[in-house]
Design a protein around this motif. Sequence first.
Motif, mmCIF file in Angstrom:
data_model
loop_
_atom_site.group_PDB
_atom_site.id
_atom_site.type_symbol
_atom_site.label_atom_id
_atom_site.label_comp_id
_atom_site.label_asym_id
_atom_site.label_seq_id
_atom_site.Cartn_x
_atom_site.Cartn_y
_atom_site.Cartn_z
ATOM 1 N N PHE A 88 -1.587 5.928 -1.174
ATOM 2 C CA PHE A 88 -2.723 5.374 -1.275
ATOM 3 C C PHE A 88 -3.329 5.545 0.663
ATOM 4 O O PHE A 88 -3.627 4.707 1.630
ATOM 5 C CB PHE A 88 -3.269 4.306 -1.313
ATOM 6 C CG PHE A 88 -3.106 3.488 -2.556
ATOM 7 C CD1 PHE A 88 -3.911 4.287 -3.913
ATOM 8 C CD2 PHE A 88 -2.127 2.677 -3.742
ATOM 9 C CE1 PHE A 88 -3.936 3.454 -5.176
ATOM 10 C CE2 PHE A 88 -1.719 2.154 -4.317
ATOM 11 C CZ PHE A 88 -3.219 3.151 -4.848
ATOM 12 N N THR A 138 -4.225 7.430 3.007
ATOM 13 C CA THR A 138 -5.032 8.505 3.588
ATOM 14 C C THR A 138 -5.738 8.684 4.690
ATOM 15 O O THR A 138 -6.390 9.721 5.425
ATOM 16 C CB THR A 138 -6.889 8.152 1.981
ATOM 17 O OG1 THR A 138 -7.016 7.022 2.863
ATOM 18 C CG2 THR A 138 -5.943 8.099 1.269
ATOM 19 N N ASP A 171 -11.431 3.275 -1.893
ATOM 20 C CA ASP A 171 -9.952 2.709 -2.111
ATOM 21 C C ASP A 171 -10.230 0.804 -2.720
ATOM 22 O O ASP A 171 -9.792 0.050 -3.399
ATOM 23 C CB ASP A 171 -9.892 2.236 -0.636
ATOM 24 C CG ASP A 171 -8.882 3.391 -0.143
ATOM 25 O OD1 ASP A 171 -8.519 4.246 -1.000
ATOM 26 O OD2 ASP A 171 -8.655 4.160 0.781
ATOM 27 N N GLN A 217 -14.466 7.435 1.377
ATOM 28 C CA GLN A 217 -13.094 6.980 1.145
ATOM 29 C C GLN A 217 -12.200 5.231 0.974
ATOM 30 O O GLN A 217 -11.884 4.298 0.152
ATOM 31 C CB GLN A 217 -11.860 6.876 2.410
ATOM 32 C CG GLN A 217 -10.104 6.577 2.424
ATOM 33 C CD GLN A 217 -9.819 7.088 1.210
ATOM 34 O OE1 GLN A 217 -9.502 8.935 1.283
ATOM 35 N NE2 GLN A 217 -9.302 7.010 0.158
ATOM 36 N N VAL A 268 0.534 -1.056 -0.455
ATOM 37 C CA VAL A 268 -0.107 0.236 -0.563
ATOM 38 C C VAL A 268 0.971 1.373 -0.222
ATOM 39 O O VAL A 268 1.892 1.288 1.260
ATOM 40 C CB VAL A 268 -1.175 0.094 0.930
ATOM 41 C CG1 VAL A 268 -1.532 1.160 1.347
ATOM 42 C CG2 VAL A 268 -1.528 -1.849 0.825
ATOM 43 N N ARG A 313 -8.653 -3.315 3.286
ATOM 44 C CA ARG A 313 -8.404 -2.943 1.160
ATOM 45 C C ARG A 313 -6.820 -3.509 1.224
ATOM 46 O O ARG A 313 -6.499 -3.992 2.261
ATOM 47 C CB ARG A 313 -7.776 -1.764 1.549
ATOM 48 C CG ARG A 313 -6.876 -1.005 1.665
ATOM 49 C CD ARG A 313 -6.426 0.495 1.494
ATOM 50 N NE ARG A 313 -5.217 0.896 2.257
ATOM 51 C CZ ARG A 313 -4.967 1.920 3.084
ATOM 52 N NH1 ARG A 313 -6.264 2.252 3.786
ATOM 53 N NH2 ARG A 313 -3.910 2.336 3.558
ATOM 54 N N VAL A 369 -8.174 0.287 -5.742
ATOM 55 C CA VAL A 369 -7.265 -1.006 -4.781
ATOM 56 C C VAL A 369 -7.729 -2.255 -4.777
ATOM 57 O O VAL A 369 -6.738 -2.815 -5.243
ATOM 58 C CB VAL A 369 -6.644 0.133 -3.508
ATOM 59 C CG1 VAL A 369 -5.178 -0.877 -2.810
ATOM 60 C CG2 VAL A 369 -6.345 1.452 -3.612
#
Length: 223
Positions: free
Chosen positions: A11, A13, A169, A165, A7, A108, A173
């Motif tokens: 990414f 955040t 993701d 968010q 990650v 994620r 992602v």
Amino acid sequence: MKAKLWVLSAFLTLASGVWAQTSVLLETTLGNIQIRLSDETPLHRDNFIQLVDEHFYDSLLFHRVIRNFMIQGGDPTSRHAEPGQELGEGEVGYTLPAEFRTPQLYHRRGMVAMAREGDDVNPERRSSGCQFYIVWGKTFSSTQLEDMQVRLDTMTNHTVTLTPQMLSDYRRVGGTPHLDGQYTVFGEVTEGLDVVDRIQRVMTDDYDRPVDDVRILRATVIR
């Protein structure tokens, strides 16, 4: 999912206060993986650090690998396992209370969480004391995520809401959103996600164990 069960900075955040100053380096037979631990889950953080300091993970296998889902390790019986032996039942004799921290920590790609026994024998969703997994997962469409929210409402009694968010993701992602609110996420991969990718692609047997062993050669705490 039972204990038998990028990650990249672009990414990252989550709020800066989520992350500890402590990381763990896993040196594996397929490359190195660095994991940053979270201060939001102190019981899991401290337990993982203690096990690493005790060299518990040294020479253990990633014994359960499912492509486009996750890689799992930490079974102490895997250290001297025979080829083809089914693994996943080894433990340390204790469990950890759940520390669910959505929306700060969620499944994620690249996140690290603890495995556990199923709800039928573990309604409190307590974590394994030693077995962990690294999320790979897949990407989802907006429609799929709408359906996922309905599923999460049922599984978690409306305690998990996919925030903007999180939705972003999971669309861009990837990950495993159906595990949110059910398994404790306590860290993230900050280096070596390509190694995780390599591991999740290996050939496995009927027990989801890699045909050619993927071993944690050494785990080290980086303070």
